[in-house]
Design an enzyme around this catalytic site. Structure first.
Site, PDB file in Angstrom:
ATOM      1  N   GLY A  34      -6.359  77.539  29.633  1.00 53.46           N
ATOM      2  CA  GLY A  34      -4.606  77.727  29.517  1.00 53.46           C
ATOM      3  C   GLY A  34      -4.181  78.468  28.298  1.00 53.46           C
ATOM      4  O   GLY A  34      -5.250  78.752  27.515  1.00 53.46           O
ATOM      5  N   SER A  35      -3.002  78.609  28.062  1.00 53.86           N
ATOM      6  CA  SER A  35      -2.557  79.419  27.036  1.00 53.86           C
ATOM      7  C   SER A  35      -2.906  78.771  25.800  1.00 53.86           C
ATOM      8  O   SER A  35      -2.990  79.448  24.766  1.00 53.86           O
ATOM      9  CB  SER A  35      -1.096  79.564  27.420  1.00 53.86           C
ATOM     10  OG  SER A  35      -0.337  78.451  27.366  1.00 53.86           O
ATOM     11  N   THR A  36      -2.927  77.534  25.705  1.00 56.89           N
ATOM     12  CA  THR A  36      -3.016  76.930  24.127  1.00 56.89           C
ATOM     13  C   THR A  36      -4.405  77.057  23.859  1.00 56.89           C
ATOM     14  O   THR A  36      -4.900  77.110  22.857  1.00 56.89           O
ATOM     15  CB  THR A  36      -2.564  75.389  24.409  1.00 56.89           C
ATOM     16  OG1 THR A  36      -1.295  75.069  25.012  1.00 56.89           O
ATOM     17  CG2 THR A  36      -2.364  74.791  22.980  1.00 56.89           C
ATOM     18  N   ASP A  89      -9.159  71.290  24.488  1.00 60.14           N
ATOM     19  CA  ASP A  89      -8.651  71.706  25.544  1.00 60.14           C
ATOM     20  C   ASP A  89      -7.258  71.322  25.581  1.00 60.14           C
ATOM     21  O   ASP A  89      -6.489  70.513  24.782  1.00 60.14           O
ATOM     22  CB  ASP A  89      -9.166  70.852  27.029  1.00 60.14           C
ATOM     23  CG  ASP A  89      -8.846  71.830  28.186  1.00 60.14           C
ATOM     24  OD1 ASP A  89      -8.050  72.564  28.302  1.00 60.14           O
ATOM     25  OD2 ASP A  89      -9.520  71.511  29.294  1.00 60.14           O
ATOM     26  N   LYS A 102      -3.912  66.889  33.783  1.00 60.93           N
ATOM     27  CA  LYS A 102      -4.358  68.257  33.630  1.00 60.93           C
ATOM     28  C   LYS A 102      -4.547  68.932  34.759  1.00 60.93           C
ATOM     29  O   LYS A 102      -4.425  68.305  36.018  1.00 60.93           O
ATOM     30  CB  LYS A 102      -5.766  68.320  32.815  1.00 60.93           C
ATOM     31  CG  LYS A 102      -5.565  68.019  31.487  1.00 60.93           C
ATOM     32  CD  LYS A 102      -6.922  68.190  30.405  1.00 60.93           C
ATOM     33  CE  LYS A 102      -7.594  69.336  30.849  1.00 60.93           C
ATOM     34  NZ  LYS A 102      -6.847  70.565  30.426  1.00 60.93           N
ATOM     35  N   GLY A 103      -4.756  70.407  34.949  1.00 61.26           N
ATOM     36  CA  GLY A 103      -4.651  70.930  36.071  1.00 61.26           C
ATOM     37  C   GLY A 103      -3.905  72.069  36.341  1.00 61.26           C
ATOM     38  O   GLY A 103      -3.741  72.602  37.608  1.00 61.26           O
ATOM     39  N   GLY A 104      -2.617  72.279  35.613  1.00 64.68           N
ATOM     40  CA  GLY A 104      -1.593  73.092  35.724  1.00 64.68           C
ATOM     41  C   GLY A 104      -2.464  74.524  36.113  1.00 64.68           C
ATOM     42  O   GLY A 104      -1.698  75.463  36.710  1.00 64.68           O
ATOM     43  N   GLY A 105      -3.221  74.813  35.316  1.00 67.83           N
ATOM     44  CA  GLY A 105      -3.976  76.220  35.498  1.00 67.83           C
ATOM     45  C   GLY A 105      -5.183  76.338  36.490  1.00 67.83           C
ATOM     46  O   GLY A 105      -5.781  77.214  36.654  1.00 67.83           O
ATOM     47  N   GLU A 111     -12.861  71.432  33.908  1.00 73.08           N
ATOM     48  CA  GLU A 111     -12.289  70.682  32.867  1.00 73.08           C
ATOM     49  C   GLU A 111     -12.630  69.346  32.296  1.00 73.08           C
ATOM     50  O   GLU A 111     -13.300  68.742  31.363  1.00 73.08           O
ATOM     51  CB  GLU A 111     -10.851  70.676  32.578  1.00 73.08           C
ATOM     52  CG  GLU A 111     -10.552  72.097  32.223  1.00 73.08           C
ATOM     53  CD  GLU A 111      -8.878  72.497  32.521  1.00 73.08           C
ATOM     54  OE1 GLU A 111      -8.298  73.319  31.848  1.00 73.08           O
ATOM     55  OE2 GLU A 111      -8.101  71.671  32.989  1.00 73.08           O
TER      56      GLU A 111
HETATM   57  C1  5RP Z   1      -5.682  74.078  32.993  1.00 75.44           C
HETATM   58  C2  5RP Z   1      -5.027  73.008  32.306  1.00 75.44           C
HETATM   59  C3  5RP Z   1      -4.352  73.304  30.885  1.00 75.44           C
HETATM   60  O1  5RP Z   1      -4.945  72.972  30.071  1.00 75.44           O
HETATM   61  C4  5RP Z   1      -2.998  72.953  31.201  1.00 75.44           C
HETATM   62  O2  5RP Z   1      -2.338  73.610  32.411  1.00 75.44           O
HETATM   63  C5  5RP Z   1      -2.194  73.337  29.823  1.00 75.44           C
HETATM   64  O3  5RP Z   1      -1.818  74.630  29.861  1.00 75.44           O
HETATM   65  P1  5RP Z   1      -1.007  75.493  28.747  1.00 75.44           P
HETATM   66  O4  5RP Z   1      -1.754  75.324  27.378  1.00 75.44           O
HETATM   67  O5  5RP Z   1      -1.016  77.058  29.324  1.00 75.44           O
HETATM   68  O6  5RP Z   1       0.017  74.971  28.689  1.00 75.44           O
HETATM   69  O7  5RP Z   1      -5.176  71.705  32.522  1.00 75.44           O
HETATM   70  O8  5RP Z   1      -6.201  73.713  34.389  1.00 75.44           O
END
Ligand code: 5RP
Length: 262
Positions: A34-36, A89, A102-105, A111
């Site tokens: 993810g971006s973070t 993460d 989690k799992g937006g990405g 993970e």
């Molecule tokens: C990816 C995830 C990411 O950690 C979650 O989506 C947060 O992402 P971001 O840091 O871009 O907001 O679970 O599967």
């Protein structure tokens, strides 16, 4: 590349920078997605390149593995390393007990495997992701493509027995095609709005045959580092019950942009 960061990138960067303080020489580190988490990988790369820190990274997605290699973090497999000292993460949602969605990405499966195979999981996030009750963020559920519509119907039927506010589910798409995870699976997003009993829901979801894993990370996260756009961070340790506030110096971030094209 300018070192001037937007407030949201600054928040992600300071959370990542503070989190890598937990990484010590010789550690085996799970690298989130993810971006973070990307900021965290860049910070680790800087430690490897500038300070000669020796670490072994295990990536939670192909894109994190690619970034890690670009910035100089050695990448191994979980099967080679077997157990990790620490995983750092991001998250889509966290509550006061540090339970997560989690799992937006789309990387929730790797993970969860990596975080569960770690002595400690540190989450890096910003305050917008804090919720009183999990569920505002659609809950990602990874399903195998075979019979996915049947799995979807079974999930929807099962949700009727749960304390949730919404019961619609949608197949995640990318460019009008089903989104594919690194394992070639599909993601169903569950629009629940509120999850009354995440433990029960997680167990029930994982009993449906086509379901591979769900995005509820319960009792896995130990520490959360919450970054703010003004460079301050809050560090909450759920095991010690401590909450600390600090200010992070952002002196020169140019070295962190080695992976980003001008
Ligand atoms: C990816 C995830 C990411 O950690 C979650 O989506 C947060 O992402 P971001 O840091 O871009 O907001 O679970 O599967």
């Amino acid at each position: 590349m300018s070192a001037e960061l937007s407030p949201i990138d600054k928040a992600k960067f300071v959370a990542a920078k503070r989190a890598v303080d937990y990484v010590e020489d010789g550690m085996r580190v799970g690298l989130g997605t993810g971006s973070t988490a990307a900021w965290m990988v860049r910070c680790l790369g800087e430690l490897v390149r500038e300070e000669g820190m020796k670490i072994t990274g295990v990536a939670t997605s192909s894109r994190t593995a690619e970034l890690a290699r670009q910035v100089g973090v050695p990448v191994s497999t979980l099967d080679d390393v077997k157990w990790l000292d620490l995983t750092i993460d991001g998250a889509d949602e966290y509550d006061s007990r540090l339970n997560l969605i989690k799992g937006g990405g789309g990387a929730l499966l790797m993970e969860k495997i990596v975080a569960t195979a770690s002595d400690q999981m540190i989450v890096i996030a910003d305050p917008t992701k804090q919720v009183e009750t999990l569920g505002a963020f659609p809950l990602p559920v990874e399903v195998i493509p075979f019979g996915w519509q049947t799995s979807k119907a079974l999930i929807e039927e099962m949700l009727g027995n749960f304390d949730v506010l919404g019961r619609t589910t949608s197949l995640r798409l990318a460019n009008d095609q089903p989104f594919r995870t690194d394992e070639g699976n599909f993601i169903l997003d569950l629009h629940l709005r509120k999850i009354g009993n995440p433990q029960q829901l997680s167990l029930a979801l994982n009993q449906i045959p086509g379901v591979v894993e769900n995005g509820l990370f319960l009792d896995i996260c130990d520490i959360i580092v919450i970054g703010n756009g003004d460079g301050s961070v809050e560090v909450r340790d759920i095991n010690n019950g401590t909450v600390e506030h600090e200010q992070i110096d952002i002196i020169d971030t140019d070295n962190l942009f080695v992976d980003i094209a001008d």
